[in-house]
Every structure is written in structure tokens, then in C-alpha cells.
Design a protein around this motif. Structure first.
Motif, PDB file in Angstrom:
ATOM      1  N   VAL A   1      39.368  48.312  -3.660  1.00 54.61           N
ATOM      2  CA  VAL A   1      39.290  49.122  -4.869  1.00 54.61           C
ATOM      3  C   VAL A   1      40.675  49.571  -5.302  1.00 54.61           C
ATOM      4  N   LYS A   2      41.490  49.994  -4.346  1.00 55.01           N
ATOM      5  CA  LYS A   2      42.843  50.439  -4.685  1.00 55.01           C
ATOM      6  C   LYS A   2      43.696  49.278  -5.180  1.00 55.01           C
ATOM      7  N   GLU A   3      43.498  48.104  -4.595  1.00 55.72           N
ATOM      8  CA  GLU A   3      44.234  46.920  -5.062  1.00 55.72           C
ATOM      9  C   GLU A   3      43.811  46.556  -6.485  1.00 55.72           C
ATOM     10  N   LEU A   4      42.517  46.658  -6.763  1.00 56.23           N
ATOM     11  CA  LEU A   4      42.037  46.388  -8.112  1.00 56.23           C
ATOM     12  C   LEU A   4      42.637  47.391  -9.097  1.00 56.23           C
ATOM     13  N   ALA A   5      42.658  48.645  -8.728  1.00 57.35           N
ATOM     14  CA  ALA A   5      43.226  49.672  -9.601  1.00 57.35           C
ATOM     15  C   ALA A   5      44.704  49.407  -9.858  1.00 57.35           C
ATOM     16  N   ALA A   6      45.422  49.002  -8.826  1.00 55.96           N
ATOM     17  CA  ALA A   6      46.842  48.701  -8.985  1.00 55.96           C
ATOM     18  C   ALA A   6      47.040  47.545  -9.967  1.00 55.96           C
ATOM     19  N   PHE A   7      46.161  46.556  -9.905  1.00 55.51           N
ATOM     20  CA  PHE A   7      46.265  45.430 -10.838  1.00 55.51           C
ATOM     21  C   PHE A   7      45.963  45.889 -12.264  1.00 55.51           C
ATOM     22  N   ILE A   8      44.923  46.691 -12.424  1.00 51.98           N
ATOM     23  CA  ILE A   8      44.570  47.192 -13.752  1.00 51.98           C
ATOM     24  C   ILE A   8      45.729  47.976 -14.357  1.00 51.98           C
ATOM     25  N   ASN A   9      46.460  48.683 -13.526  1.00 52.07           N
ATOM     26  CA  ASN A   9      47.599  49.471 -14.013  1.00 52.07           C
ATOM     27  C   ASN A   9      48.693  48.607 -14.629  1.00 52.07           C
ATOM     28  N   THR A  10      48.703  47.318 -14.299  1.00 53.44           N
ATOM     29  CA  THR A  10      49.730  46.430 -14.859  1.00 53.44           C
ATOM     30  C   THR A  10      49.315  45.884 -16.228  1.00 53.44           C
ATOM     31  N   LEU A  11      48.069  46.133 -16.635  1.00 51.83           N
ATOM     32  CA  LEU A  11      47.525  45.562 -17.873  1.00 51.83           C
ATOM     33  C   LEU A  11      47.553  46.616 -18.967  1.00 51.83           C
ATOM     34  N   LYS A  12      48.505  46.520 -19.864  1.00 51.09           N
ATOM     35  CA  LYS A  12      48.759  47.586 -20.832  1.00 51.09           C
ATOM     36  C   LYS A  12      47.767  47.625 -21.991  1.00 51.09           C
ATOM     37  N   SER A  13      46.923  46.580 -22.126  1.00 55.51           N
ATOM     38  CA  SER A  13      45.987  46.589 -23.266  1.00 55.51           C
ATOM     39  C   SER A  13      44.559  46.955 -22.850  1.00 55.51           C
ATOM     40  N   VAL A  14      44.397  47.470 -21.623  1.00 46.92           N
ATOM     41  CA  VAL A  14      43.071  47.903 -21.167  1.00 46.92           C
ATOM     42  C   VAL A  14      42.699  49.206 -21.860  1.00 46.92           C
ATOM     43  N   LYS A  15      41.563  49.199 -22.534  1.00 47.27           N
ATOM     44  CA  LYS A  15      41.106  50.378 -23.269  1.00 47.27           C
ATOM     45  C   LYS A  15      40.025  51.156 -22.521  1.00 47.27           C
ATOM     46  N   LYS A  16      39.401  50.519 -21.548  1.00 52.13           N
ATOM     47  CA  LYS A  16      38.293  51.166 -20.856  1.00 52.13           C
ATOM     48  C   LYS A  16      38.042  50.434 -19.545  1.00 52.13           C
ATOM     49  N   VAL A  17      37.654  51.188 -18.534  1.00 51.87           N
ATOM     50  CA  VAL A  17      37.258  50.608 -17.250  1.00 51.87           C
ATOM     51  C   VAL A  17      35.846  51.079 -16.948  1.00 51.87           C
ATOM     52  N   GLU A  18      34.961  50.120 -16.715  1.00 53.49           N
ATOM     53  CA  GLU A  18      33.562  50.442 -16.424  1.00 53.49           C
ATOM     54  C   GLU A  18      33.189  49.953 -15.027  1.00 53.49           C
ATOM     55  N   LEU A  19      32.488  50.800 -14.299  1.00 53.31           N
ATOM     56  CA  LEU A  19      31.892  50.402 -13.033  1.00 53.31           C
ATOM     57  C   LEU A  19      30.414  50.145 -13.276  1.00 53.31           C
ATOM     58  N   LEU A  20      29.960  48.984 -12.890  1.00 54.39           N
ATOM     59  CA  LEU A  20      28.562  48.622 -13.085  1.00 54.39           C
ATOM     60  C   LEU A  20      27.860  48.619 -11.724  1.00 54.39           C
ATOM     61  N   PRO A  21      26.797  49.373 -11.578  1.00 56.87           N
ATOM     62  CA  PRO A  21      26.112  49.434 -10.289  1.00 56.87           C
ATOM     63  C   PRO A  21      25.337  48.161  -9.998  1.00 56.87           C
ATOM     64  N   TYR A  22      25.561  47.603  -8.829  1.00 56.27           N
ATOM     65  CA  TYR A  22      24.762  46.451  -8.408  1.00 56.27           C
ATOM     66  C   TYR A  22      23.296  46.845  -8.312  1.00 56.27           C
ATOM     67  N   HIS A  23      22.426  45.975  -8.831  1.00 57.41           N
ATOM     68  CA  HIS A  23      20.992  46.170  -8.636  1.00 57.41           C
ATOM     69  C   HIS A  23      20.360  44.829  -8.287  1.00 57.41           C
ATOM     70  N   SER A  24      19.214  44.891  -7.669  1.00 58.05           N
ATOM     71  CA  SER A  24      18.551  43.683  -7.177  1.00 58.05           C
ATOM     72  C   SER A  24      17.400  43.241  -8.071  1.00 58.05           C
ATOM     73  N   MET A  25      17.334  43.772  -9.291  1.00 57.81           N
ATOM     74  CA  MET A  25      16.216  43.425 -10.169  1.00 57.81           C
ATOM     75  C   MET A  25      16.199  41.945 -10.537  1.00 57.81           C
ATOM     76  N   GLY A  26      17.355  41.304 -10.453  1.00 63.01           N
ATOM     77  CA  GLY A  26      17.413  39.900 -10.821  1.00 63.01           C
ATOM     78  C   GLY A  26      16.826  38.957  -9.787  1.00 63.01           C
ATOM     79  N   LYS A  27      16.493  39.481  -8.602  1.00 60.18           N
ATOM     80  CA  LYS A  27      16.014  38.587  -7.547  1.00 60.18           C
ATOM     81  C   LYS A  27      14.708  37.888  -7.929  1.00 60.18           C
ATOM     82  N   ILE A  28      13.937  38.498  -8.841  1.00 63.24           N
ATOM     83  CA  ILE A  28      12.685  37.868  -9.255  1.00 63.24           C
ATOM     84  C   ILE A  28      12.953  36.545  -9.956  1.00 63.24           C
TER      85      ILE A  28
END
Length: 248
Positions: free
Chosen positions: A179-206
Motif C-alpha cells: 500500500v505504501k509503495e502504491l501511494a509513493a507511485f501515485i505521488n509521482t503522478l501529477k494529474s491524479v484528481k482522485k484516488v478511490e479504494l474499491l472493496p473486494y466482494h465475492s458477488m461475482g462468483k455466481i
């Protein structure tokens, strides 16, 4: 236009895949094999519905008032839309001719030279970074993340607006180091307007079961609010603010 492509489905009043009310076109076909994929039925290009650009545009026009009133637009998702470059580019051009805001929802697993031209017709890129570690990305999706990270860097280089999206999969994508490595990479991207965390769910298993496929993450629990909060705090420690979260 008579250019044809393969789509999986459309959603006419989407509210989480870009700003405002959005008409979402889910393209068929994907080069990734994400173990948590909740659209397993989009993988095979031949399983989709063939449509022309004109057919899609004629339907989209019905919803322009709702899009305009909410500062929304059209989002092209999948699957992986860039697999159908000619169809995708033609559709985006027509949307821009109509003055419609466009989003491209992509894994970033693209041939960079091939997609540079179509980005002229994209207002916002929703970039899914599945995993920051290349080997873990390979295990999770079947491909390495080099192309995705290069695509992200290019978007920043040309100052193309992007939202970074990351699915929090307990025990797989949420280790503090990653997670910290991902954040460090995002910090290098100057045109990022938003960061979203999407919760994993298992509804697709059907969908996997309907296709007589074994679901790879059968023993992984769904992500909780606490899981997302923990990851968000780790990102915050690296200076990345998570602005909200949505269901994947």
C-alpha cells in the motif's frame, strides 16, 4: 457510422464510474484474468453483442439531458475497451462531436503507442491499478503491471486527468508495504484528481459458477469498511488522500 464492435451491456444511469450521471458502455473482451473479476462473462470477445457506433450513439442521445444536468457523460468500461481500438476511437470521436464528457475505464494494460491517439477524445481516465508489485500482479491477473505503470506515467506526462482505483482484497492487495509503495507511485503522478479504494466482494462468483469455472478466491473474505479505512490511513501516511470509496 458502420464500424462495429462487441459490447457486453450498457448501464444508462451509472453514478460511480466518473462524475455525474453516466451512460456506461461495457465492452466485451479482456486480456487480464483477475482472480476476483466480477464480470467473468466479459473475458471472451466473441461472447458479446455486436453493435455499430451509430446504434450506440442513437441510444446515448436519449440520455443527454440527464448527463448535461448532472455534469455527467459517457464512460467506456469493460472488459478492457482498448482491445477494440478502432471501435473505441470511433465511438469516442462521435461522443466528443456531441459535446459529451468521456471517461475511459481501463486496466492500463495497453500498447502505449496504439492508444495515444484516442486519448485526445478522452476527458478522464479511470485507471485500475490492480497491484503495485509486478510479481503479485502477475499472480492476481495473469499479466505483469509494467504496461499499466508506463501508461499511468504517460497520462501524467501529457497532463491527462485521471482517477486511480485500487481494489482492496484482504491478504492480497492490502499489505502495508504494498500500500505504501502504491501511494509513493501515485505521488509521482501529477494529474491524479482522485484516488478511490474499491472493496473486494465475492458477488461475482455466481458468474464463475454459471460458466462452470472454479472461483479462485473462494476462501477470501469480502473487504469491510475497516479494511478500507486501514488502507486509507496507510496511504494518508504517504500523503495520498483517498476521496471516498465505491463498491467494485
Amino acid at each position: 457510422m458502420s464500424i462495429k464492435g462487441m459490447i457486453h451491456s450498457v448501464e444508462t444511469f451509472g453514478t460511480v464510474d466518473g462524475p455525474g450521471i453516466r451512460y456506461i458502455v461495457f465492452f466485451q473482451g479482456c486480456p487480464l484474468r483477475c482472480q476476483y473479476c466480477h464480470n467473468r462473462d466479459t473475458w471472451n470477445l466473441k461472447d458479446g453483442k455486436e453493435v455499430t457506433v451509430d446504434e450506440l450513439i442513437n441510444d446515448i442521445k436519449k440520455y443527454i439531458p440527464f448527463m448535461k444536468s448532472s455534469n455527467g457523460g459517457v464512460t467506456i468500461s469493460g472488459g478492457e475497451p482498448t482491445l477494440q481500438l478502432e471501435f473505441l476511437t470511433a465511438l469516442l470521436k462521435e461522443l466528443k462531436n456531441l459535446g459529451i464528457h468521456t471517461c475511459l475505464d481501463t486496466s492500463g494494460f495497453v500498447h502505449l503507442d496504439g492508444v495515444k491517439g484516442l486519448l485526445e477524445y478522452v476527458d478522464l481516465v479511470l485507471l485500475d491499478i490492480k497491484h503495485i508489485d509486478s510479481e503479485k500482479h502477475l499472480m492476481l491477473t495473469g499479466v505483469e503491471n509494467k504496461k499499466t505503470l508506463e501508461f499511468a506515467k504517460y497520462l501524467a506526462e501529457i497532463n491527462k486527468d485521471m482517477w486511480i482505483r485500487h481494489v482492496v482484497v484482504p491478504t492480497i492487495t492490502d499489505s502495508p508495504e504494498d500500500v505504501k509503495e502504491l501511494a509513493a507511485f501515485i505521488n509521482t503522478l501529477k494529474s491524479v484528481k482522485k484516488v478511490e479504494l474499491l472493496p473486494y466482494h465475492s458477488m461475482g462468483k455466481i458468474k464463475w459458477k454459471k460458466l462452470h469455472q472454479l472461483y479462485p478466491l473462494e476462501d477470501i473474505k469480502d473487504a469491510t469498511d475497516q479494511d478500507l479505512l486501514r488502507v486509507a490511513k496507510l496511504m494518508d501516511q504517504k500523503g495520498v488522500k483517498v476521496i471516498g470509496s465505491v463498491v467494485a
